[in-house]
Design a protein around this motif. Structure first.
Motif, mmCIF file in Angstrom:
data_model
loop_
_atom_site.group_PDB
_atom_site.id
_atom_site.type_symbol
_atom_site.label_atom_id
_atom_site.label_comp_id
_atom_site.label_asym_id
_atom_site.label_seq_id
_atom_site.Cartn_x
_atom_site.Cartn_y
_atom_site.Cartn_z
ATOM 1 N N GLY A 701 0.537 -1.072 -5.987
ATOM 2 C CA GLY A 701 1.339 -1.194 -7.201
ATOM 3 C C GLY A 701 2.814 -1.093 -6.854
ATOM 4 N N ASP A 702 3.506 -0.149 -7.505
ATOM 5 C CA ASP A 702 4.923 0.038 -7.202
ATOM 6 C C ASP A 702 5.157 1.233 -6.275
ATOM 7 O OD1 ASP A 702 4.222 2.050 -8.921
ATOM 8 O OD2 ASP A 702 5.865 1.705 -10.341
ATOM 9 N N ARG A 703 4.096 1.696 -5.631
ATOM 10 C CA ARG A 703 4.189 2.837 -4.730
ATOM 11 C C ARG A 703 3.875 2.396 -3.295
ATOM 12 N NH1 ARG A 703 -0.063 5.890 -5.531
ATOM 13 N NH2 ARG A 703 0.795 7.675 -4.389
ATOM 14 N N ILE A 704 4.398 3.173 -2.333
ATOM 15 C CA ILE A 704 4.054 2.974 -0.927
ATOM 16 C C ILE A 704 3.287 4.209 -0.476
ATOM 17 C CG2 ILE A 704 4.892 2.516 1.397
ATOM 18 C CD1 ILE A 704 5.500 0.289 -0.633
ATOM 19 N N VAL A 705 2.068 3.988 -0.013
ATOM 20 C CA VAL A 705 1.200 5.078 0.421
ATOM 21 C C VAL A 705 1.183 5.119 1.943
ATOM 22 C CG1 VAL A 705 -1.152 5.995 0.386
ATOM 23 C CG2 VAL A 705 -0.221 4.853 -1.648
ATOM 24 N N ALA A 706 1.367 6.319 2.502
ATOM 25 C CA ALA A 706 1.298 6.522 3.954
ATOM 26 C C ALA A 706 0.051 7.329 4.272
ATOM 27 C CB ALA A 706 2.538 7.250 4.451
ATOM 28 N N TYR A 707 -0.710 6.904 5.275
ATOM 29 C CA TYR A 707 -1.920 7.630 5.632
ATOM 30 C C TYR A 707 -2.267 7.378 7.097
ATOM 31 C CZ TYR A 707 -4.130 3.052 4.962
ATOM 32 O OH TYR A 707 -4.465 1.722 5.039
ATOM 33 N N LEU A 708 -2.949 8.342 7.697
ATOM 34 C CA LEU A 708 -3.425 8.196 9.066
ATOM 35 C C LEU A 708 -4.729 7.410 9.084
ATOM 36 C CD1 LEU A 708 -2.813 11.777 10.520
ATOM 37 C CD2 LEU A 708 -1.556 9.693 11.082
ATOM 38 N N ASP A 709 -4.949 6.683 10.164
ATOM 39 C CA ASP A 709 -6.230 6.035 10.353
ATOM 40 C C ASP A 709 -7.331 7.100 10.273
ATOM 41 O OD1 ASP A 709 -8.546 5.014 12.188
ATOM 42 O OD2 ASP A 709 -7.316 3.245 11.769
ATOM 43 N N PRO A 710 -8.443 6.818 9.572
ATOM 44 C CA PRO A 710 -9.499 7.828 9.441
ATOM 45 C C PRO A 710 -9.958 8.436 10.764
ATOM 46 C CG PRO A 710 -9.945 5.966 7.994
ATOM 47 C CD PRO A 710 -8.748 5.587 8.827
ATOM 48 N N ARG A 711 -9.883 7.662 11.847
ATOM 49 C CA ARG A 711 -10.288 8.200 13.153
ATOM 50 C C ARG A 711 -9.366 9.302 13.625
ATOM 51 N NH1 ARG A 711 -9.606 3.469 16.936
ATOM 52 N NH2 ARG A 711 -7.793 3.222 15.551
ATOM 53 N N HIS A 712 -8.123 9.330 13.092
ATOM 54 C CA HIS A 712 -7.112 10.250 13.616
ATOM 55 C C HIS A 712 -6.728 11.352 12.626
ATOM 56 C CE1 HIS A 712 -5.945 6.461 16.060
ATOM 57 N NE2 HIS A 712 -6.856 7.170 16.704
ATOM 58 N N GLU A 713 -7.412 11.403 11.495
ATOM 59 C CA GLU A 713 -7.100 12.452 10.521
ATOM 60 C C GLU A 713 -7.350 13.826 11.141
ATOM 61 O OE1 GLU A 713 -9.332 11.726 7.022
ATOM 62 O OE2 GLU A 713 -8.154 9.977 6.403
ATOM 63 N N GLY A 714 -6.377 14.706 10.951
ATOM 64 C CA GLY A 714 -6.487 16.049 11.494
ATOM 65 C C GLY A 714 -5.878 16.215 12.871
ATOM 66 N N LEU A 715 -5.570 15.086 13.556
ATOM 67 C CA LEU A 715 -4.964 15.201 14.886
ATOM 68 C C LEU A 715 -3.503 15.631 14.809
ATOM 69 C CD1 LEU A 715 -6.399 12.103 16.810
ATOM 70 C CD2 LEU A 715 -7.138 14.483 16.933
ATOM 71 N N ALA A 716 -2.802 15.152 13.773
ATOM 72 C CA ALA A 716 -1.394 15.508 13.599
ATOM 73 C C ALA A 716 -1.107 15.605 12.103
ATOM 74 C CB ALA A 716 -0.492 14.456 14.240
ATOM 75 N N PRO A 717 -0.493 16.699 11.654
ATOM 76 C CA PRO A 717 -0.177 16.826 10.227
ATOM 77 C C PRO A 717 0.763 15.716 9.763
ATOM 78 C CG PRO A 717 0.069 18.932 11.362
ATOM 79 C CD PRO A 717 -0.109 17.892 12.420
ATOM 80 N N LEU A 718 0.425 15.090 8.638
ATOM 81 C CA LEU A 718 1.257 14.070 8.016
ATOM 82 C C LEU A 718 1.802 14.642 6.724
ATOM 83 C CD1 LEU A 718 2.373 11.195 7.683
ATOM 84 C CD2 LEU A 718 0.172 10.546 6.663
ATOM 85 N N ILE A 719 3.114 14.780 6.655
ATOM 86 C CA ILE A 719 3.774 15.375 5.491
ATOM 87 C C ILE A 719 4.560 14.282 4.793
ATOM 88 C CG2 ILE A 719 5.423 17.117 4.707
ATOM 89 C CD1 ILE A 719 4.725 18.656 7.320
ATOM 90 N N VAL A 720 4.159 13.939 3.568
ATOM 91 C CA VAL A 720 4.764 12.851 2.821
ATOM 92 C C VAL A 720 5.510 13.418 1.627
ATOM 93 C CG1 VAL A 720 4.366 10.694 1.583
ATOM 94 C CG2 VAL A 720 2.902 11.307 3.521
ATOM 95 N N ARG A 721 6.774 13.005 1.484
ATOM 96 C CA ARG A 721 7.598 13.415 0.339
ATOM 97 C C ARG A 721 7.963 12.170 -0.448
ATOM 98 N NH1 ARG A 721 9.566 16.149 4.802
ATOM 99 N NH2 ARG A 721 9.340 18.414 4.751
ATOM 100 N N SER A 722 7.681 12.196 -1.736
ATOM 101 C CA SER A 722 7.947 11.035 -2.596
ATOM 102 C C SER A 722 9.405 11.018 -3.040
ATOM 103 C CB SER A 722 7.045 11.062 -3.823
ATOM 104 O OG SER A 722 5.690 11.052 -3.422
#
Length: 722
Positions: A701-722
């Protein structure tokens, strides 16, 4: 002593001295490089001695190399570089041929394919000839050649009162050897070898009469190197190509890779990454991005640092190589000729005859006022990106010496600024990134008296001190941390007090040796945003002006707005567009939250790249964008240029709002934006601490979503600020 005008860093000015020898449009020139050897030719594959040539260690070892069919230039069909920058190919065909006593050969029935690469200081060329006529053809083919062994600075326009001696040319059955002994007593030579014995071989040409059966083809292999090295052949050509391609693939695998949902946008990313790999030379200290071809194919301090900063989020190994090299070549003595003082970081290094003889100071030259603070800033940014304090420990003595040089320079200035004045007439008059002779001036056009304090240099010094303070605190050196933090704050206050022009809501370009500000608005102020020096209120005022029509052409940010007195969109520094400058300004805007404006700047830069066949030049003219018109090329810009190639990656990072905290092994994303027309961007193999992850950005939509590949979730913290 060579005659060298101080304007020599503006190629358009210096090469005007060459008259008919001046090079043509760089976008019709093609470059290959390997190590300290590079070649620049036109789209025919010819070298004509117009600033082009085959160069080795800053010496032109081939100044003429032309292919003729019956003493006539063939007709050009097209020319290209392979995607990995390894193979140049020109496709040509014949004009009508009327041999003595034979049937005429019509135009366009002989296909000529020239395929060329460089490997290990050697040029390999295959000329494949195919006969598509209904008859056998005896094809008269000639190769004309010369080697003038001129120093790069001679090619650029310098004149010398005396040169070394050229030996008689040695001619054998299948090769020609040209030799020159310089005034430095070093012998340089160039040998041209042929796989087929010429019917006639002279000191400046090889003539062949080749029997081409109808519907058949044959290949002539040519090599140009320092020695004979063996008879050229298909096997030697293929072996060299395989080695060159393997090495290039290894270079391009270093660091993370960016991929988007846009096919054309991906072409830009791929070409930029390939160009950076092409320009990166593996030195004993690690990889180093040479500045640009042809004029600056060597290690420059400023260019190397900025290129490393552009690529730092993707490939921190490049920054490590740059830092290692610059630390090893840090000045330890005072020399007026080389403009060095203890602790200062190198500006430029050269290997040619004129540098060896000290006819010019550029063998190892330190006349760059911004390189030292930028070096420190890169080290602090590298530490934050990687958390690699063990490497910082190795650099720590060098960083301390560099900081001491900055402080000593500041003590010489009444306002505490880091300023410059060339120590000898042979050095550079201007020593910031805008280093042409007329790049610093007062509002009425007067050239100011030195020493000169440039506004962006004080920003670099501020960032260097602040970063050192953070590192010293981490190392438990609290007294140094407090001292450097005080230096940073003092610099910030002084810049705000002395550079700000209240009536123009902008920072002055510079302060001259009499303490008078050069009350000129220039893109240099955007570099202050990049390091975060201005207050938010003043940053907004700078942002508004950088995005105004006076600065922003639609293709990028001009170095000078069109309402300043010396503005000239065709000049080197006074109104042109430099992609790296636009990218730094964009990163500054992003730092203050103007991420939508970053997307706008990226869009214009991308569209310019499309017109330039996906390869942004060093600079281009600063004309305002008009409907249905392309950006205007600068006539002798370097192409490729490292920090122009790296601009796309700085722009992407700025739009994505992506930062990596190497100490905490965290990924931070703040208010991400995607380029216009792009719905998805992936960064693959992004190193975070001791792991590598794939990070994705998706338009929803009008948003940009950032996410880790499911294989790599938990390997490095991803901190997203809108």
């Amino acid at each position: 002593m060579a005659k060298l005008d101080e304007r020599h860093l503006d190629p358009a000015v210096a090469l005007a001295m060459l008259g008919d020898a001046a090079p043509r449009n760089p976008h019709r020139q093609f470059a290959l490089k390997h190590s300290d050897c590079f070649i620049v030719t036109d789209d025919y594959g010819d070298i004509r001695g117009r600033g082009d040539g085959l160069f080795r260690d800053d010496t032109r070892v081939l100044s003429l190399f032309r292919l003729l069919i019956g003493d006539t230039e063939p007709s050009l069909l097209g020319a290209s570089l392979s995607q990995d920058n390894i193979i140049f190919t020109a496709n040509l065909t014949n004009l009508p041929l009327t041999p003595d006593g034979g049937a005429p050969t019509p135009q366009g029935v002989i296909h000529i394919e020239r395929s060329r690469l460089l490997w290990d200081d050697r040029m390999y060329e295959r000329i494949r000839l195919s006969n598509y006529s209904a008859h056998d053809v005896e094809l008269p083919l000639s190769v004309r050649f010369e080697a003038d062994f001129r120093d790069m600075f001679e090619v650029r326009g310098s004149t010398r009162s005396k040169r070394g001696r050229a030996f008689d040319i040695e001619i054998e059955a299948d090769h020609v050897k040209m030799r020159y002994e310089g005034l430095d007593r070093l012998e340089r030579q160039s040998t041209i070898s042929f796989s087929i014995h010429p019917s006639a071989l002279a000191a400046d040409r090889a003539d062949f009469r080749l029997d081409l059966q109808r519907r058949d083809s044959l290949s002539l292999f040519i090599e140009v190197g320092g020695d004979h090295g063996g008879t050229p052949s298909r096997e030697r050509h293929r072996a060299a190509a395989a080695k060159a391609r393997w090495q290039m693939r290894a270079k391009r695998r270093h660091g993370a890779n960016v991929h988007s949902s846009g096919r054309v946008f991906n072409d830009w990313l791929s070409r930029a990454r390939a160009d950076i790999a092409l320009l990166t030379t593996d030195l004993p200290t690690g990889p180093y991005p040479y500045a640009g071809i042809p004029w600056f194919s060597t290690a420059f301090g400023r260019d190397g640092v900025i290129s490393a900063l552009q690529m730092l989020w993707l490939n921190p190994g490049l920054a490590r190589g740059v830092l290692s090299f610059l630390a090893q070549h840090q000045a330890t003595e005072t020399s007026m000729f080389s403009d060095s003082q203890p602790g200062k970081i190198m500006h430029e290094t050269r290997k040619g005859e004129m540098a060896v003889l000290r006819e010019l100071p550029f063998g190892r030259y330190y006349g760059g006022v911004d390189t030292t603070p930028l070096y420190i800033y890169l080290a602090t940014a590298y530490a934050k990106r990687t958390g690699d304090l063990s490497f910082i420990d190795l650099l720590w003595p060098s960083l301390n010496e560099a900081a001491a040089w900055m402080e000593n320079a500041s003590r010489q200035d009444p306002c505490g600024f880091v300023s410059y004045a060339r120590a000898a007439e042979t050095g550079l008059a201007n020593q910031g990134w805008k280093d042409s002779f007329d790049a610093v001036f007062h509002a009425d056009g007067r050239i100011p008296k030195g020493p000169i304090a440039l506004v962006e240099v004080q920003g670099y010094a501020y960032a260097a001190y602040a970063g050192l303070a953070d590192l010293a605190a981490l190392k438990g050196e609290d007294a140094k941390a407090a001292h450097w933090q005080a230096c940073a704050e003092s610099m910030r206050i002084s810049v705000e007090r002395h550079f700000w022009m209240e009536d123009r809501n902008f920072y002055a370009l510079a302060i001259d040796g009499e303490g008078q500000p050069c009350q000129v608005r220039a893109s240099n102020a955007g570099h202050l945003l990049y390091v975060g020096l201005p207050s938010p209120a003043r940053a907004q005022l700078i942002t508004d002006q950088l995005l105004s029509a006076a600065f922003h052409t639609g293709w990028g940010v001009r170095t000078l707005p069109d309402d300043e007195l010396p503005f000239n969109p065709m000049s080197y520094h006074n109104g042109s567009i430099w992609p790296h400058d636009t990218a730094i300004c964009a990163a500054g805007l992003a730092r203050y939250g103007a991420r939508d404006s970053v997307v706008r700047l990226m869009s214009g830069t991308f569209e310019a790249a499309v017109h330039f066949n996906m390869r942004l030049p060093e600079l281009f003219c600063g004309f305002t964008r008009s409907p249905s018109e392309a950006p205007v090329a600068y006539p002798v810009a370097c192409l490729p240029q490292a920090w122009s190639s790296g601009s796309v990656f700085m722009l992407i990072q700025a739009s994505l709002g992506l930062e990596i905290d190497g100490f905490a092994s965290e990924i931070h994303v703040t208010r991400p934006r995607l380029p216009i027309g792009i719905d998805q961007v992936s960064i693959r193999r992004l190193s975070v601490g001791n792991v590598a992850v794939d990070l994705h950005f998706q338009r929803v939509g009008d948003r940009i979503v950032a996410y880790l590949d499911p294989r790599h979730e938990g390997l490095a913290p991803l901190i997203v600020r809108s």
